[in-house]
Design a protein around this motif. Structure first.
Motif, PDB file in Angstrom:
ATOM      1  N   LEU A   1     -13.148 -28.933 -25.766  1.00 56.72           N
ATOM      2  CA  LEU A   1     -12.882 -30.073 -24.778  1.00 56.72           C
ATOM      3  C   LEU A   1     -12.435 -29.282 -23.557  1.00 56.72           C
ATOM      4  CD1 LEU A   1     -10.331 -31.784 -27.147  1.00 56.72           C
ATOM      5  CD2 LEU A   1     -12.581 -32.460 -26.756  1.00 56.72           C
ATOM      6  N   GLU A   2     -13.149 -30.140 -22.533  1.00 60.07           N
ATOM      7  CA  GLU A   2     -12.747 -29.862 -21.038  1.00 60.07           C
ATOM      8  C   GLU A   2     -11.555 -30.495 -20.677  1.00 60.07           C
ATOM      9  OE1 GLU A   2     -15.192 -29.125 -16.851  1.00 60.07           O
ATOM     10  OE2 GLU A   2     -15.248 -31.177 -17.881  1.00 60.07           O
ATOM     11  N   GLU A   3     -10.376 -30.008 -20.202  1.00 57.99           N
ATOM     12  CA  GLU A   3      -9.128 -30.691 -20.004  1.00 57.99           C
ATOM     13  C   GLU A   3      -8.517 -30.113 -18.765  1.00 57.99           C
ATOM     14  OE1 GLU A   3      -7.335 -32.062 -24.264  1.00 57.99           O
ATOM     15  OE2 GLU A   3      -7.682 -29.866 -24.095  1.00 57.99           O
ATOM     16  N   GLY A   4      -8.979 -30.335 -17.693  1.00 56.68           N
ATOM     17  CA  GLY A   4      -8.531 -30.046 -16.476  1.00 56.68           C
ATOM     18  C   GLY A   4      -8.841 -28.600 -16.121  1.00 56.68           C
ATOM     19  N   GLU A   5      -8.071 -27.829 -15.593  1.00 61.78           N
ATOM     20  CA  GLU A   5      -8.531 -26.416 -14.986  1.00 61.78           C
ATOM     21  C   GLU A   5      -7.833 -25.681 -16.119  1.00 61.78           C
ATOM     22  OE1 GLU A   5      -6.920 -25.894 -11.044  1.00 61.78           O
ATOM     23  OE2 GLU A   5      -8.517 -27.429 -10.114  1.00 61.78           O
ATOM     24  N   GLY A   6      -8.355 -24.230 -15.990  1.00 58.61           N
ATOM     25  CA  GLY A   6      -7.597 -23.097 -16.530  1.00 58.61           C
ATOM     26  C   GLY A   6      -8.340 -22.794 -18.100  1.00 58.61           C
ATOM     27  N   GLY A   7      -9.472 -23.241 -18.310  1.00 56.75           N
ATOM     28  CA  GLY A   7     -10.114 -22.889 -19.568  1.00 56.75           C
ATOM     29  C   GLY A   7     -10.839 -21.683 -19.453  1.00 56.75           C
ATOM     30  N   VAL A   8     -11.434 -21.500 -20.821  1.00 59.25           N
ATOM     31  CA  VAL A   8     -12.650 -20.392 -20.863  1.00 59.25           C
ATOM     32  C   VAL A   8     -13.867 -21.032 -21.279  1.00 59.25           C
ATOM     33  CG1 VAL A   8     -10.608 -18.771 -21.649  1.00 59.25           C
ATOM     34  CG2 VAL A   8     -12.209 -19.928 -23.478  1.00 59.25           C
ATOM     35  N   SER A   9     -14.950 -19.912 -20.821  1.00 61.95           N
ATOM     36  CA  SER A   9     -16.297 -20.411 -21.169  1.00 61.95           C
ATOM     37  C   SER A   9     -16.829 -19.822 -22.396  1.00 61.95           C
ATOM     38  CB  SER A   9     -17.138 -20.269 -19.945  1.00 61.95           C
ATOM     39  OG  SER A   9     -17.226 -19.065 -19.296  1.00 61.95           O
ATOM     40  N   THR A  10     -16.436 -18.715 -22.750  1.00 54.90           N
ATOM     41  CA  THR A  10     -17.096 -17.718 -23.924  1.00 54.90           C
ATOM     42  C   THR A  10     -16.773 -18.584 -25.053  1.00 54.90           C
ATOM     43  OG1 THR A  10     -16.410 -15.875 -22.865  1.00 54.90           O
ATOM     44  CG2 THR A  10     -16.870 -15.904 -25.234  1.00 54.90           C
ATOM     45  N   LEU A  11     -17.830 -19.203 -25.828  1.00 50.93           N
ATOM     46  CA  LEU A  11     -17.657 -19.903 -27.002  1.00 50.93           C
ATOM     47  C   LEU A  11     -17.038 -18.869 -28.036  1.00 50.93           C
ATOM     48  CD1 LEU A  11     -21.507 -20.874 -27.561  1.00 50.93           C
ATOM     49  CD2 LEU A  11     -19.782 -22.088 -26.658  1.00 50.93           C
ATOM     50  N   PRO A  12     -16.291 -19.823 -29.212  1.00 52.36           N
ATOM     51  CA  PRO A  12     -15.346 -19.175 -30.004  1.00 52.36           C
ATOM     52  C   PRO A  12     -16.148 -18.653 -31.186  1.00 52.36           C
ATOM     53  CG  PRO A  12     -15.568 -21.614 -30.233  1.00 52.36           C
ATOM     54  CD  PRO A  12     -16.270 -21.341 -29.012  1.00 52.36           C
ATOM     55  N   ALA A  13     -15.734 -17.502 -31.676  1.00 48.28           N
ATOM     56  CA  ALA A  13     -16.484 -16.568 -32.865  1.00 48.28           C
ATOM     57  C   ALA A  13     -16.642 -17.635 -34.088  1.00 48.28           C
ATOM     58  CB  ALA A  13     -15.723 -15.640 -33.109  1.00 48.28           C
ATOM     59  N   PRO A  14     -17.831 -17.581 -34.726  1.00 49.79           N
ATOM     60  CA  PRO A  14     -18.928 -16.445 -34.744  1.00 49.79           C
ATOM     61  C   PRO A  14     -19.886 -16.896 -33.593  1.00 49.79           C
ATOM     62  CG  PRO A  14     -19.293 -18.059 -36.559  1.00 49.79           C
ATOM     63  CD  PRO A  14     -17.909 -18.589 -35.845  1.00 49.79           C
ATOM     64  N   LEU A  15     -19.628 -18.110 -32.722  1.00 45.39           N
ATOM     65  CA  LEU A  15     -20.822 -18.189 -31.923  1.00 45.39           C
ATOM     66  C   LEU A  15     -20.810 -17.292 -30.704  1.00 45.39           C
ATOM     67  CD1 LEU A  15     -19.776 -22.340 -31.764  1.00 45.39           C
ATOM     68  CD2 LEU A  15     -21.881 -21.266 -32.807  1.00 45.39           C
ATOM     69  N   ARG A  16     -21.967 -17.304 -30.279  1.00 43.57           N
ATOM     70  CA  ARG A  16     -22.172 -16.349 -29.138  1.00 43.57           C
ATOM     71  C   ARG A  16     -22.895 -17.243 -28.042  1.00 43.57           C
ATOM     72  NH1 ARG A  16     -23.823 -14.213 -33.795  1.00 43.57           N
ATOM     73  NH2 ARG A  16     -25.717 -15.391 -33.830  1.00 43.57           N
ATOM     74  N   GLY A  17     -22.329 -16.649 -26.664  1.00 41.13           N
ATOM     75  CA  GLY A  17     -22.909 -17.337 -25.480  1.00 41.13           C
ATOM     76  C   GLY A  17     -21.707 -18.052 -24.778  1.00 41.13           C
ATOM     77  N   SER A  18     -22.182 -18.800 -23.836  1.00 41.74           N
ATOM     78  CA  SER A  18     -20.984 -19.411 -22.980  1.00 41.74           C
ATOM     79  C   SER A  18     -21.173 -20.806 -23.054  1.00 41.74           C
ATOM     80  CB  SER A  18     -20.878 -19.061 -21.568  1.00 41.74           C
ATOM     81  OG  SER A  18     -20.857 -17.716 -21.551  1.00 41.74           O
ATOM     82  N   ALA A  19     -20.158 -21.451 -22.921  1.00 45.97           N
ATOM     83  CA  ALA A  19     -20.149 -23.242 -22.840  1.00 45.97           C
ATOM     84  C   ALA A  19     -20.422 -23.532 -21.262  1.00 45.97           C
ATOM     85  CB  ALA A  19     -19.037 -23.810 -23.256  1.00 45.97           C
ATOM     86  N   PRO A  20     -20.939 -24.838 -21.091  1.00 45.58           N
ATOM     87  CA  PRO A  20     -21.518 -25.101 -19.712  1.00 45.58           C
ATOM     88  C   PRO A  20     -20.293 -25.595 -18.754  1.00 45.58           C
ATOM     89  CG  PRO A  20     -21.994 -26.717 -21.190  1.00 45.58           C
ATOM     90  CD  PRO A  20     -21.705 -25.629 -22.229  1.00 45.58           C
TER      91      PRO A  20
END
Length: 204
Positions: A104-123
């Protein structure tokens, strides 16, 4: 202090320590987790193309649609193409330990790295990660880096025999604007993903 008074103090402390996620769901949210017909046309947030020419195990993780209802708690429903095999009746989703992440994108201050065990980044930078599985759901605050917390049993439902899963979480400080929904295996293999805009109705 008498035994009765001590018991009263313990009850009061338990009530104070209870988190918002433990609070009873409103009747409408309860219906959302129990009945597919409770999700009106306006709650359909996104549709995903059906994968063709794939195995039954792959179809079990194929996302069909995502629904969103923020009227009480933030309620999400993910419909899958065939979590139970169409021809053989096998429980492929549960047999393979598949999960569905809702970032969930909820305002500012998040992270883009996908949670384990997924790899890569969210958009986008996400603040919370809701994960649904065959036995319920968990929620993690990505910004704090703390481990996931299991939702109370009445806040998640897996109706895999009917092709859908749902969960209701406590709203954050800001309403979510987007969600990235990913179905994946325990090994981190993505089976399907869909980017879901929230707040705008797909159907009138």
């Amino acid at each position: 202090m008498t035994r009765l008074a001590s018991l009263a103090v313990l009850v009061a402390l338990s009530a104070l320590l209870a988190t918002a996620s433990d609070a009873a769901l409103a009747p409408h949210a309860q219906r959302l987790l129990a009945e597919p017909t409770a999700w009106g046309r306006g709650t359909l947030a996104a549709l995903s193309p059906v994968q063709t020419g794939v195995t039954a195990a792959r179809s079990a993780g194929d996302i069909l649609a995502v629904y969103y209802d923020p009227s009480d708690a933030l309620a999400f429903r993910v419909s899958l193409v065939a979590p139970i095999g169409i021809t053989d009746g096998r429980a492929y989703f549960e047999e393979n330990g598949y999960r569905v992440a809702v970032l969930l994108e909820e305002g500012e201050g998040g992270v883009s790295t996908l949670p384990a065990p997924l790899r890569g980044s969210a958009p986008f930078a996400y603040s919370r990660a809701l994960v649904l599985d065959g036995g319920g759901a968990s929620i993690a605050d990505a910004r704090s880096g703390r481990g996931a917390t299991r939702l109370a049993g009445d806040r998640a439902a897996a109706h895999l025999d009917r092709g859908w899963m749902a969960a209701a979480i406590v709203p954050g400080a800001q309403a979510p604007s987007r969600a990235l929904v990913i179905c994946y295996s325990p090994q981190g293999v993505e089976l399907d993903r869909i980017l879901v805009p929230l707040g705008a109705q797909l159907l009138p």
